[in-house]
Design an enzyme around this catalytic site. Sequence first.
Site, PDB file in Angstrom:
ATOM      1  N   HIS A   1       0.836  -1.191   0.000  1.00 51.55           N
ATOM      2  CA  HIS A   1       0.000   0.000   0.000  1.00 51.55           C
ATOM      3  C   HIS A   1       0.878   1.252   0.000  1.00 51.55           C
ATOM      4  CE1 HIS A   1       1.058   0.111   4.204  1.00 51.55           C
ATOM      5  NE2 HIS A   1       0.372  -0.968   4.482  1.00 51.55           N
TER       6      HIS A   1
HETATM    7  P1  TYD Z   1      -2.133  -3.619   7.542  1.00 53.04           P
HETATM    8  O1  TYD Z   1      -2.182  -2.229   7.007  1.00 53.04           O
HETATM    9  O2  TYD Z   1      -2.665  -4.695   6.657  1.00 53.04           O
HETATM   10  O3  TYD Z   1      -0.635  -4.008   7.965  1.00 53.04           O
HETATM   11  P2  TYD Z   1       0.687  -4.014   7.052  1.00 53.04           P
HETATM   12  O4  TYD Z   1       0.984  -2.588   6.720  1.00 53.04           O
HETATM   13  O5  TYD Z   1       1.754  -4.612   7.898  1.00 53.04           O
HETATM   14  O6  TYD Z   1       0.422  -4.860   5.851  1.00 53.04           O
HETATM   15  O7  TYD Z   1      -2.880  -3.647   8.938  1.00 53.04           O
HETATM   16  C1  TYD Z   1      -3.305  -4.846   9.538  1.00 53.04           C
HETATM   17  C2  TYD Z   1      -4.524  -4.550  10.410  1.00 53.04           C
HETATM   18  O8  TYD Z   1      -4.173  -3.683  11.495  1.00 53.04           O
HETATM   19  C3  TYD Z   1      -5.634  -3.859   9.638  1.00 53.04           C
HETATM   20  O9  TYD Z   1      -6.872  -4.415  10.079  1.00 53.04           O
HETATM   21  C4  TYD Z   1      -5.556  -2.412  10.082  1.00 53.04           C
HETATM   22  C5  TYD Z   1      -4.976  -2.506  11.482  1.00 53.04           C
HETATM   23  N1  TYD Z   1      -4.125  -1.360  11.825  1.00 53.04           N
HETATM   24  C6  TYD Z   1      -4.557  -0.447  12.771  1.00 53.04           C
HETATM   25  O10 TYD Z   1      -5.673  -0.556  13.329  1.00 53.04           O
HETATM   26  N2  TYD Z   1      -3.756   0.598  13.106  1.00 53.04           N
HETATM   27  C7  TYD Z   1      -2.534   0.763  12.521  1.00 53.04           C
HETATM   28  O11 TYD Z   1      -1.804   1.738  12.862  1.00 53.04           O
HETATM   29  C8  TYD Z   1      -2.085  -0.184  11.539  1.00 53.04           C
HETATM   30  C9  TYD Z   1      -0.741  -0.037  10.866  1.00 53.04           C
HETATM   31  C10 TYD Z   1      -2.921  -1.233  11.228  1.00 53.04           C
END
Ligand code: TYD
Length: 138
Positions: A52
Amino acid sequence: MNIQRAQIINLNQVGDDRGTLIVIEGSKDIPFEIARIFYIYGVEKNVVRGKHANRNSAFLFINISGSSKVKVDYGNTTEIYELNKPNIALFVPKMVWKDMYDFSSDSVLMVLSDKKYDETEYIRNYNDYLKEVMGAFE
Ligand code: TYD
């Protein structure tokens, strides 16, 4: 759109015969005030996380244990950084596409951000990302 590049920041290590300590103060040791910290661990070897870009948030990645790789993609060029030391940080500005992968079994990837979590500022579709950054290359 002017997309800033990622950069490695060498954090100062305060060491003595008791071990090592690293301090991160917002806007002093890193280029932003810290609004959020999260960390990622227990990731299987073949998993790719991230995938992302963030319209508003900048990040600092540090493997405080173990190692992982971060691929940054600006739309027209990519760079790969291996993070494997607690004193090596990768600053990733906003509007950069990121993949995190090759996590070692002992990897603890700590991430600092200048913004609180806001799902609406995430771009999770790569073609949408390319469309939004396109203006930068015209
Ligand atoms: P995600 O963005 O998929 O993680 P990565 O960047 O490692 O791929 O996030 C995983 C889950 O955690 C998703 O349901 C959103 C939640 N999340 C939060 O609630 N707060 C945050 O600061 C982050 C980074 C993720």
